[in-house]
Design a protein around this motif. Sequence first.
Motif, mmCIF file in Angstrom:
data_model
loop_
_atom_site.group_PDB
_atom_site.id
_atom_site.type_symbol
_atom_site.label_atom_id
_atom_site.label_comp_id
_atom_site.label_asym_id
_atom_site.label_seq_id
_atom_site.Cartn_x
_atom_site.Cartn_y
_atom_site.Cartn_z
ATOM 1 N N HIS A 425 -12.007 -48.168 2.980
ATOM 2 C CA HIS A 425 -11.006 -47.253 2.419
ATOM 3 C C HIS A 425 -11.254 -47.203 0.915
ATOM 4 O O HIS A 425 -11.612 -48.227 0.318
ATOM 5 C CB HIS A 425 -9.594 -47.771 2.733
ATOM 6 N N ASP A 427 -9.328 -47.312 -1.522
ATOM 7 C CA ASP A 427 -8.475 -48.227 -2.286
ATOM 8 C C ASP A 427 -8.695 -49.689 -1.930
ATOM 9 O O ASP A 427 -7.999 -50.569 -2.453
ATOM 10 C CB ASP A 427 -6.998 -47.874 -2.057
ATOM 11 N N SER A 428 -9.641 -49.939 -1.036
ATOM 12 C CA SER A 428 -9.866 -51.305 -0.563
ATOM 13 C C SER A 428 -11.020 -51.955 -1.310
ATOM 14 O O SER A 428 -11.963 -51.293 -1.752
ATOM 15 C CB SER A 428 -10.167 -51.294 0.935
ATOM 16 N N THR A 483 -3.446 -50.160 3.343
ATOM 17 C CA THR A 483 -3.251 -51.604 3.122
ATOM 18 C C THR A 483 -3.433 -52.419 4.389
ATOM 19 O O THR A 483 -3.539 -53.645 4.322
ATOM 20 C CB THR A 483 -1.849 -51.881 2.565
#
Length: 536
Positions: A425, A427-428, A483
Amino acid sequence: MYKRALSKGIFALSFPLAAMAGAVQAAAPELSAEEMERATDIYFQRCAGCHGTLRNGATGPGLLPEDTQELGQRRLESIITLGTEGGMNNFDGILSEEEITLITKYIQNEPVEPPEMSLAQMKERWQVFVEPEDLPTEPQHDLNWENFMVTILRDRGAMGIIDADTKEMVTEVETGYAVHVAKESSDGRFWYVQGRDGRLSKIDLWMDPPQVTAETFIGYDARDVAVSHYGEWKDKYVIGGAYWPPHFVIADAETMEPLKVVSTRGYDTEGNYVHEARVAALYNTPHAPTFLVNVKETGQVLQVDYSDLDNLRIEQMETAEYLHDGFFDPTGRFFQIAANNSNMMVFIDTETRKKVSMLETGIKPHPGPGANWNDPECGPVAGTTHLGEGLMTFWGNDPEGHPDQAWQICDQIETDGPGLFVRTHPDSDNVWIDQAMHPEPDVNQWVMVMDKETRELTPIHVADRPIEHDAVAVHMEYDQTGTEVWVSIWARGEGHQDDGAIIVYDDKTLEEKARVENLNTPTGKFNVYNRKNHIG
């Protein structure tokens, strides 16, 4: 001459004894008509995807009598039972001893070619359950449908619609057997799923509960689907691809009426005619009114322009055999697809409609839905797992910003065993890698998590409770927030298909957060928000 039967979404072909008699070699083990029908069903369910409908081989080797009879009954049973570390599943616990003996005898007999399927036959089986004008104009429930996980329940012949907010099953929607993948409408409301039995279904997530609104059958053995997302043709067409007969079918995405069928039989990259030229994967291109049709055995990528079905324009790009799964770079311009028996990743520019490069990555690459991320040294990269070895390879995929890195290997990370899927992802900090193709549970029940910055691996035992039957950790998907990571436990042991689960992890701490249990053979999961926004 032929009779086709569907039972609980499972494909079966039964043949008259007269047709079988001439096909059996003198040295082949004898099978009754009943045994032949049962063995044909097992072969379709478990073997045809890798070894071919006519057993000529593809990702897996050919299983023709001249080879299988030489190996003999005992050796064949051992291979099927135990599997191999080169990517062959172990079927001990999936099939009974009697079934392993039966399928071993079956593959020592001559294959019998299934029938063809015409557009008229497809239209006979086309059904509309809810007329388009009767569909709801707004969601009929108050659930956050954009955070639904549309989940394959493989052997159940259904899609589980799971609420990722509550971790609860919303409903199970009856579809085709062994769905391989699901693709979304441009707004994420409708989902199209292609069963292995050829059943192509349309699901409306706004209904309470979600349900199939229309369906058709586009073949006897099928694999993939895509939906038009471009310009004035947005959500107008859906395309389904068949393994048998080898063809693709374009249907009306609103009603599911089949409109056009096109054969994919042709010539491979060395000029040899291929009768069983199966459609491996289908994708909509973001920047043009085209579908990508990837033909497994010929190594040809077809870019099919759907702007005028009566005057169909098809560009053909010669790549390598055998084509399998693929994914786009973050810009949506470059398509990255595995030619796994050539150990290559192939790169297609969908704007110029040309092949731009090929890269040898390892034994039988298989990226699944793929993964794109930014590497501190190489810039934008993408990665793949491999069916034939424990290896995750990633390469540069930004020819404009990082031309020196483009289509070149950035690094290769060794894992404990071959896998099917890699996922991340934006944002990961992590890249998740499964090892589902290793035959041993002390490997295939674990996944690896790679730190994007350090490239270090952290192993996670997904099936960390005692499991006394065959089960593997497979396919990762992020939730809407980016998340959580959802990992399936695909319970395949005989009599234990309902013991599957999905384990939900915190992507930062790598700790388990929740479980969705008592699922029947869960495999792939598709988050509505991420898929419609092409995240990951």
